[in-house]
Design a protein around this motif. Sequence first.
Motif, PDB file in Angstrom:
ATOM      1  N   SER A 288       0.815  -1.203   0.000  1.00  0.00           N
ATOM      2  CA  SER A 288       0.000   0.000   0.000  1.00  0.00           C
ATOM      3  C   SER A 288       0.853   1.259   0.000  1.00  0.00           C
ATOM      4  O   SER A 288       2.045   1.241   0.265  1.00  0.00           O
ATOM      5  CB  SER A 288      -0.908   0.015   1.233  1.00  0.00           C
ATOM      6  N   LEU A 289       0.202   2.355  -0.296  1.00  0.00           N
ATOM      7  CA  LEU A 289       0.817   3.667  -0.189  1.00  0.00           C
ATOM      8  C   LEU A 289       0.670   4.137   1.247  1.00  0.00           C
ATOM      9  O   LEU A 289      -0.434   4.187   1.781  1.00  0.00           O
ATOM     10  CB  LEU A 289       0.146   4.646  -1.147  1.00  0.00           C
ATOM     11  N   PHE A 290       1.790   4.454   1.878  1.00  0.00           N
ATOM     12  CA  PHE A 290       1.778   4.952   3.254  1.00  0.00           C
ATOM     13  C   PHE A 290       2.054   6.444   3.230  1.00  0.00           C
ATOM     14  O   PHE A 290       2.974   6.890   2.537  1.00  0.00           O
ATOM     15  CB  PHE A 290       2.853   4.250   4.085  1.00  0.00           C
ATOM     16  N   SER A 291       1.261   7.229   3.979  1.00  0.00           N
ATOM     17  CA  SER A 291       1.493   8.675   3.983  1.00  0.00           C
ATOM     18  C   SER A 291       1.140   9.267   5.330  1.00  0.00           C
ATOM     19  O   SER A 291       0.436   8.670   6.144  1.00  0.00           O
ATOM     20  CB  SER A 291       0.685   9.351   2.871  1.00  0.00           C
ATOM     21  N   GLY A 292       1.630  10.468   5.566  1.00  0.00           N
ATOM     22  CA  GLY A 292       1.349  11.195   6.793  1.00  0.00           C
ATOM     23  C   GLY A 292       1.930  12.591   6.694  1.00  0.00           C
ATOM     24  O   GLY A 292       2.454  12.992   5.656  1.00  0.00           O
ATOM     25  N   GLY A 293       1.855  13.340   7.796  1.00  0.00           N
ATOM     26  CA  GLY A 293       2.394  14.688   7.771  1.00  0.00           C
ATOM     27  C   GLY A 293       2.168  15.414   9.069  1.00  0.00           C
ATOM     28  O   GLY A 293       1.672  14.841  10.039  1.00  0.00           O
ATOM     29  N   GLY A 294       2.535  16.683   9.116  1.00  0.00           N
ATOM     30  CA  GLY A 294       2.380  17.472  10.320  1.00  0.00           C
ATOM     31  C   GLY A 294       2.686  18.934  10.086  1.00  0.00           C
ATOM     32  O   GLY A 294       3.000  19.356   8.973  1.00  0.00           O
ATOM     33  N   ILE A 295       2.600  19.711  11.155  1.00  0.00           N
ATOM     34  CA  ILE A 295       2.829  21.158  11.125  1.00  0.00           C
ATOM     35  C   ILE A 295       3.706  21.515  12.308  1.00  0.00           C
ATOM     36  O   ILE A 295       3.535  20.985  13.403  1.00  0.00           O
ATOM     37  CB  ILE A 295       1.501  21.943  11.243  1.00  0.00           C
ATOM     38  N   SER A 296       4.666  22.421  12.096  1.00  0.00           N
ATOM     39  CA  SER A 296       5.464  22.899  13.213  1.00  0.00           C
ATOM     40  C   SER A 296       6.004  24.283  12.891  1.00  0.00           C
ATOM     41  O   SER A 296       5.648  24.874  11.868  1.00  0.00           O
ATOM     42  CB  SER A 296       6.588  21.919  13.538  1.00  0.00           C
ATOM     43  N   PHE A 297       6.865  24.806  13.765  1.00  0.00           N
ATOM     44  CA  PHE A 297       7.377  26.165  13.643  1.00  0.00           C
ATOM     45  C   PHE A 297       8.859  26.197  13.960  1.00  0.00           C
ATOM     46  O   PHE A 297       9.361  25.392  14.739  1.00  0.00           O
ATOM     47  CB  PHE A 297       6.645  27.107  14.615  1.00  0.00           C
ATOM     48  N   LEU A 298       9.555  27.137  13.337  1.00  0.00           N
ATOM     49  CA  LEU A 298      10.938  27.434  13.666  1.00  0.00           C
ATOM     50  C   LEU A 298      11.028  28.908  14.002  1.00  0.00           C
ATOM     51  O   LEU A 298      10.353  29.745  13.398  1.00  0.00           O
ATOM     52  CB  LEU A 298      11.869  27.131  12.490  1.00  0.00           C
ATOM     53  N   ALA A 299      11.889  29.251  14.964  1.00  0.00           N
ATOM     54  CA  ALA A 299      12.066  30.644  15.362  1.00  0.00           C
ATOM     55  C   ALA A 299      13.490  31.078  15.053  1.00  0.00           C
ATOM     56  O   ALA A 299      14.434  30.618  15.669  1.00  0.00           O
ATOM     57  CB  ALA A 299      11.780  30.826  16.857  1.00  0.00           C
ATOM     58  N   GLY A 300      13.641  31.943  14.054  1.00  0.00           N
ATOM     59  CA  GLY A 300      14.927  32.531  13.736  1.00  0.00           C
ATOM     60  C   GLY A 300      14.752  34.032  13.683  1.00  0.00           C
ATOM     61  O   GLY A 300      14.028  34.616  14.487  1.00  0.00           O
TER      62      GLY A 300
END
Length: 331
Positions: free
Chosen positions: A64-76
């Motif tokens: 099968s096709l496996f997928s996923g993801g997410g959201i995050s932040f970087l502070a520079g």
Amino acid sequence: MSRLRHSSSSTRRIDNVENDWLGGPSSPKPSSYVAPLRGDAESSSPASSDPSPDSMISSRDPNSLFSGGGISFLAGNQHVKFTYGYSSLKGKRATMEDCFETRISDVDGQMVAFFGVFDGHGGARTAEYLKNNLFKSLVTHDEFISDTKKAIVEVFKHTDEEYLIEERGQPKNAGSTASTALLIGDKLIVANVGDSRVVASRNGSAGPLSNDHKPDRPDERQRIEDAGGFIIWAGTWRVGGILAVSRAFGDKQLKPYVIAEPEIQEEDISTLDFIVIASDGLWNVLSNKDAVAIVRDISDAETASRKLVQEAYARGSCDNITCIVVRFEVS
């Protein structure tokens, strides 16, 4: 670069706050983190004896096709929100030899994001070794934050050496490419070994952030021949008539001609719309321009990564196909 607060200590601190790998264990998430969106919903496509990629959406079935993801932040110097998605499909190969890694860690108070695609050959064991060890070794290097490029070169070399020690008892040769992207503050640092590839979109236009390591690349051919090796045509150009890439981890029988020294490129995140990191199962049938055109109008990174894999499969890719899409929003 601004830093996350933590208690002062003379000991280097590395807190893994995320590790998305085929449903692997997760550590506590930072407050800014949004839980990954998994692609495990059942498809509405009709079943068939030769299922299309659209019907292959399950994290259980190895086909099968496996997928996923997410959201995050970087502070520079600028506030960076990034979303990412990953998809992987065994495709028409008998076995799955691709691995990938997405990880976000706090290193000495600096939030660092790591994305890597590892395309194994001769089996998956080299790719699995890189998934398990490369980023861990990078963030424990004494100069990872202060001189990241130096740390990358030294860690890639050391990781290859350590892997070859483990390989001494293996009768069969094996190796892997590595295409990686590090986010540190406002910087994107790409390090590549082999023919997996990183491509960026800038104002909607495609541009490579890595150069494929192929034996017939003039500088690579010269390097191999200077080391006493040779390349010959055997369906494609191959080092010693065996390997179709000129740089890789492992491949003990082809040392010192096949090396794990990365080529590194640094970019300011504010200049980029998104990046695509993928194994050659995708790039064999999609151009850089094709990939950017597909992703450009898909706002969700996981959906975009899944669409790329499905499109590569539909266009006849005969290899494993793995890709990661990372989108940037800078304010």
